[in-house]
Design an enzyme around this catalytic site. Structure first.
Site, mmCIF file in Angstrom:
data_model
loop_
_atom_site.group_PDB
_atom_site.id
_atom_site.type_symbol
_atom_site.label_atom_id
_atom_site.label_comp_id
_atom_site.label_asym_id
_atom_site.label_seq_id
_atom_site.Cartn_x
_atom_site.Cartn_y
_atom_site.Cartn_z
ATOM 1 N N GLY A 12 0.786 -1.232 0.000
ATOM 2 C CA GLY A 12 0.000 0.000 0.000
ATOM 3 C C GLY A 12 0.816 1.279 0.000
ATOM 4 N N SER A 13 2.029 1.237 -0.564
ATOM 5 C CA SER A 13 2.820 2.478 -0.536
ATOM 6 C C SER A 13 2.221 3.554 -1.438
ATOM 7 C CB SER A 13 4.286 2.207 -0.899
ATOM 8 O OG SER A 13 4.423 1.854 -2.248
ATOM 9 N N ASN A 14 1.587 3.155 -2.525
ATOM 10 C CA ASN A 14 0.918 4.162 -3.371
ATOM 11 C C ASN A 14 -0.298 4.750 -2.667
ATOM 12 O OD1 ASN A 14 2.102 4.597 -6.163
ATOM 13 N ND2 ASN A 14 2.225 2.366 -5.966
ATOM 14 N N ARG A 62 -14.862 -15.288 -9.831
ATOM 15 C CA ARG A 62 -14.556 -13.884 -10.088
ATOM 16 C C ARG A 62 -15.823 -13.019 -10.081
ATOM 17 N NH1 ARG A 62 -9.643 -12.334 -11.476
ATOM 18 N NH2 ARG A 62 -8.761 -14.299 -12.171
ATOM 19 N N LEU A 90 -10.219 -7.738 -13.056
ATOM 20 C CA LEU A 90 -11.607 -7.358 -12.784
ATOM 21 C C LEU A 90 -12.516 -7.752 -13.947
ATOM 22 C CD1 LEU A 90 -10.642 -3.926 -11.285
ATOM 23 C CD2 LEU A 90 -11.686 -5.827 -10.019
ATOM 24 N N HIS A 106 -0.014 1.149 -12.972
ATOM 25 C CA HIS A 106 0.653 -0.056 -13.466
ATOM 26 C C HIS A 106 2.150 0.237 -13.611
ATOM 27 C CE1 HIS A 106 1.113 -3.848 -15.570
ATOM 28 N NE2 HIS A 106 1.886 -3.207 -16.425
ATOM 29 N N LEU A 141 -7.334 -5.974 -19.893
ATOM 30 C CA LEU A 141 -6.318 -5.837 -18.840
ATOM 31 C C LEU A 141 -5.239 -4.815 -19.205
ATOM 32 C CD1 LEU A 141 -5.175 -6.981 -16.132
ATOM 33 C CD2 LEU A 141 -3.792 -8.524 -17.541
ATOM 34 N N GLU A 171 6.128 6.482 -9.140
ATOM 35 C CA GLU A 171 4.703 6.149 -8.921
ATOM 36 C C GLU A 171 4.132 7.037 -7.830
ATOM 37 O OE1 GLU A 171 3.498 2.003 -8.624
ATOM 38 O OE2 GLU A 171 5.389 1.363 -9.492
HETATM 39 C C1 GAR Z 1 3.016 -0.953 -7.497
HETATM 40 O O1 GAR Z 1 4.279 -0.991 -8.090
HETATM 41 C C2 GAR Z 1 1.932 -0.918 -8.547
HETATM 42 O O2 GAR Z 1 2.301 -0.181 -9.673
HETATM 43 C C3 GAR Z 1 1.780 -2.373 -8.882
HETATM 44 O O3 GAR Z 1 1.891 -3.040 -7.643
HETATM 45 C C4 GAR Z 1 2.719 -2.276 -6.777
HETATM 46 C C5 GAR Z 1 1.974 -2.061 -5.493
HETATM 47 O O4 GAR Z 1 2.814 -1.458 -4.549
HETATM 48 N N1 GAR Z 1 0.541 -2.646 -9.511
HETATM 49 C C6 GAR Z 1 0.384 -3.631 -10.378
HETATM 50 O O5 GAR Z 1 1.273 -4.390 -10.691
HETATM 51 C C7 GAR Z 1 -1.013 -3.754 -10.951
HETATM 52 N N2 GAR Z 1 -1.002 -4.549 -12.125
HETATM 53 P P1 GAR Z 1 2.183 -0.736 -3.291
HETATM 54 O O6 GAR Z 1 1.222 -1.746 -2.657
HETATM 55 O O7 GAR Z 1 3.338 -0.449 -2.409
HETATM 56 O O8 GAR Z 1 1.478 0.498 -3.769
#
Ligand code: GAR
Length: 210
Positions: A12-14, A62, A90, A106, A141, A171
């Site tokens: 969850g850093s984003n 799903r 999804l 992404h 996707l 990001e």
């Molecule tokens: C991030 O790098 C995001 O871009 C990627 O997962 C990571 C989550 O990091 N997303 C995908 O690959 C989606 N296809 P985070 O949990 O630290 O935000």
């Protein structure tokens, strides 16, 4: 005030970057995860946000999971749903329900490297740049109109982990900027293109030099 629901699957850093950016006129109304032990979920709860976990393994398939997820999300009446490391494919029903108000981050410069293992694939392809993409979600996707892209160099000696760290830094800059542009009503989808009504915060491109 715009109401935002964030979906995560792990660290969850984003999501944290988005919360910490304190965008004006934004309320993060819930953080929902398909993994009850997601580290990001604990962080969100500690920071006073509403959190929910819906384990996809508890559902028959799903369709059933996505329907349940939609029900939970809709109780928060979001203006925007942000996929911030939500590692689920999804269903078209889900994507259609939130069309124009569902965005994903992404870790590649789409349309290159949709799917998984993006950094390893960028290295193996000999790319000199890598990065991330924020886009509106469609049923296909990692497709859908691109809002913004962040570009970083690929350096000699990079491993997938080192490159992932560099991309993650951008990001964390790009996601809050893209959300701010959305919230300001600045993004107009025309076909597969996103135009800006006014010069945006990023104009859709951020480059990290080192
Ligand atoms: C991030 O790098 C995001 O871009 C990627 O997962 C990571 C989550 O990091 N997303 C995908 O690959 C989606 N296809 P985070 O949990 O630290 O935000």
């Amino acid at each position: 005030m715009k109401r935002i629901v964030i979906l995560i699957s792990g660290r969850g850093s984003n999501m944290q970057a988005l919360v910490k950016s304190n965008i004006a006129q934004v309320e993060i109304v819930a953080v929902i995860s398909n993994q009850s032990d997601a580290a990001g979920l604990a962080w969100a709860a500690e920071h006073g946000l509403a959190t929910e976990a819906l384990n996809h393994r508890d559902y028959e398939g799903r369709d059933a999971f996505d329907r349940a997820l939609m029900e939970r999300i809709d109780t928060y009446q979001p203006d925007l749903v942000v996929l911030a490391g939500f590692m689920r494919i999804l269903t078209p029903v889900f994507c259609t329900h939130y069309v124009g108000r569902l965005i994903n981050i992404h870790p590649s410069l789409l349309p290159a490297f949709p799917g998984l293992h993006t950094h390893q694939r960028a290295l193996e392809s000999g790319c000199r740049v890598a990065g991330c993409t924020i886009h509106f979600v469609t049923a296909e996707l990692d497709c859908g109109p691109i809002i913004a892209q962040g570009v970083v160099p690929v350096l000699d000696g990079d491993t997938a982990e080192i490159l992932a760290q560099r991309v993650l830094r951008i990001e964390h800059q790009l996601l809050p900027q893209a959300v701010a542009d959305f919230v300001a009503g600045n993004l107009v989808i025309q076909g597969n293109r996103v135009n800006r009504l006014e010069a945006g915060i990023t104009d859709g491109l951020v480059c990290l030099k080192n």
